[in-house]
Design a protein around this motif. Structure first.
Motif, short mmCIF file in Angstrom:
data_model
loop_
_atom_site.label_atom_id
_atom_site.label_comp_id
_atom_site.label_asym_id
_atom_site.label_seq_id
_atom_site.Cartn_x
_atom_site.Cartn_y
_atom_site.Cartn_z
N ILE A 55 28.26 21.38 -19.95
CA ILE A 55 28.62 22.16 -21.13
C ILE A 55 27.37 22.86 -21.66
CG2 ILE A 55 29.42 21.98 -23.53
CD1 ILE A 55 31.63 21.79 -21.40
N ARG A 56 27.50 24.18 -21.90
CA ARG A 56 26.34 25.00 -22.26
C ARG A 56 26.42 25.62 -23.65
NH1 ARG A 56 27.30 25.56 -16.75
NH2 ARG A 56 25.49 25.13 -15.41
N GLY A 159 17.28 35.33 -21.40
CA GLY A 159 17.77 34.71 -22.62
C GLY A 159 18.69 33.53 -22.36
N GLN A 160 19.56 33.67 -21.35
CA GLN A 160 20.46 32.57 -21.02
C GLN A 160 19.68 31.39 -20.45
OE1 GLN A 160 23.54 32.03 -21.75
NE2 GLN A 160 23.70 30.11 -20.61
N HIS A 161 18.68 31.69 -19.62
CA HIS A 161 17.85 30.62 -19.07
C HIS A 161 17.10 29.91 -20.19
CE1 HIS A 161 14.79 29.29 -15.73
NE2 HIS A 161 15.41 28.29 -16.30
N ALA A 162 16.66 30.67 -21.18
CA ALA A 162 15.92 30.09 -22.30
C ALA A 162 16.76 29.07 -23.07
CB ALA A 162 15.44 31.20 -23.25
N ARG A 163 18.07 29.23 -23.04
CA ARG A 163 18.93 28.30 -23.77
C ARG A 163 18.84 26.87 -23.22
NH1 ARG A 163 22.43 29.00 -27.16
NH2 ARG A 163 24.10 27.75 -26.21
N ASN A 164 18.39 26.75 -21.98
CA ASN A 164 18.11 25.41 -21.45
C ASN A 164 17.16 24.66 -22.37
OD1 ASN A 164 19.11 24.62 -18.55
ND2 ASN A 164 18.67 26.82 -18.44
N PHE A 165 16.17 25.37 -22.88
CA PHE A 165 15.08 24.71 -23.60
C PHE A 165 15.40 24.46 -25.07
CE2 PHE A 165 13.32 27.11 -19.99
CZ PHE A 165 13.00 26.01 -19.22
N THR A 166 16.60 24.85 -25.50
CA THR A 166 17.12 24.41 -26.79
C THR A 166 18.21 23.37 -26.59
OG1 THR A 166 18.87 26.10 -26.94
CG2 THR A 166 16.67 26.73 -27.72
#
Length: 266
Positions: A55-56, A159-166
């Protein structure tokens, strides 16, 4: 998913002079509970496994610390060679979570800083072959298709890849480490522990996303968590309640049919 306590009808009390056995973390208090109500138990366990997805996008709803502790205690019953239990887990919420995600985003969003970071172990193969390459590409483009991200849209991909780090805005971020002198067998054990965490979370109505992306920024994580040099970052995991309005959460990945990978010999 509701939790049904073990059936206890007809159980007799233990004699007063007999001391109860010590209960281990996450262990059932009823030794025959797995065999009772077998049909319901199969249904609930299967549903927890089948409904587990990466889940993302998450709601901001907090998860009680006691619930997280229960999940980890149950997952600790995962098997490990000689019972060495190689897992070390860091649970981040609130300000601790925000501090780490801020530092990770700084490193990821700065091209100069990003070049200074590299994972300590190879998660993916150095050379892709089939059918793995096709499966990898399909899930990537299926996700980007839902999000409306085109192949040439590098900024939105970043930006989508960056969401990993939140941790995809989950209220709970888990980070898993292992002593670096342990060998491949312990990494296999670690995978069983991680799966147990995810299934135990589903049984409680929670969702997760295991994330290998964190391994690249192990130096940032090590500094923030004050990890000893003997500890290696395995991965991270988002945990919380899925946002039902988020389109990316509608992604359901394919699985190869049984006859492609199961070999029955008689």
């Amino acid at each position: 998913m509701k939790h049904h306590p073990p059936h206890t009808e007809g159980a007799s009390a233990a004699p007063a002079a007999t001391s109860a056995p010590t209960q281990l973390a996450g262990e059932s208090t009823h030794p025959s509970s797995v065999n009772e109500n077998a049909g319901l138990r199969v249904k609930y366990v299967d549903e927890a496994i089948r409904s587990r997805r990466s889940i993302r996008a998450y709601l901001p709803t907090p998860v009680p610390q006691a619930t997280i502790a229960d999940i980890l205690s149950v997952a600790s019953r995962a098997p490990s060679g000689s019972n060495i239990q190689p897992w070390q887990t860091y649970v981040l919420t609130g300000r601790a979570l925000k501090r780490l995600t801020s530092r990770l985003l700084d490193a990821f969003n700065d091209p100069a800083q990003r070049l200074m970071h590299q994972e300590e172990y190879a998660y993916y193969p150095r050379e892709w072959t089939e059918p793995y390459q096709a499966r990898r590409r399909k899930v990537g483009w299926d996700l980007y298709g839902l999000l409306g991200i085109g192949r040439a849209d590098k900024a939105r991909m970043h930006g989508q890849h960056a969401r990993n780090f939140t941790f995809f805005d989950a209220p709970v971020g888990l980070l898993f480490t292992i002593d670096r002198h342990l060998e491949q067998e312990s990494w296999l054990d670690y995978g069983m522990f991680l799966q147990s965490v995810m299934v135990a979370a589903r049984a409680r109505g929670l969702d997760t996303c295991p994330q290998a992306a964190f391994a690249t920024f192990h130096q940032v994580i090590g500094a923030e968590l004050n990890l000893p040099e003997t500890r290696m970052v395995v991965c991270g995991m988002a945990m919380g309640y899925a946002d039902p309005a988020a389109v990316e959460n509608s992604l359901v990945t394919d699985r190869a049919p049984l006859d492609e990978w199961a070999h029955f010999l008689t």
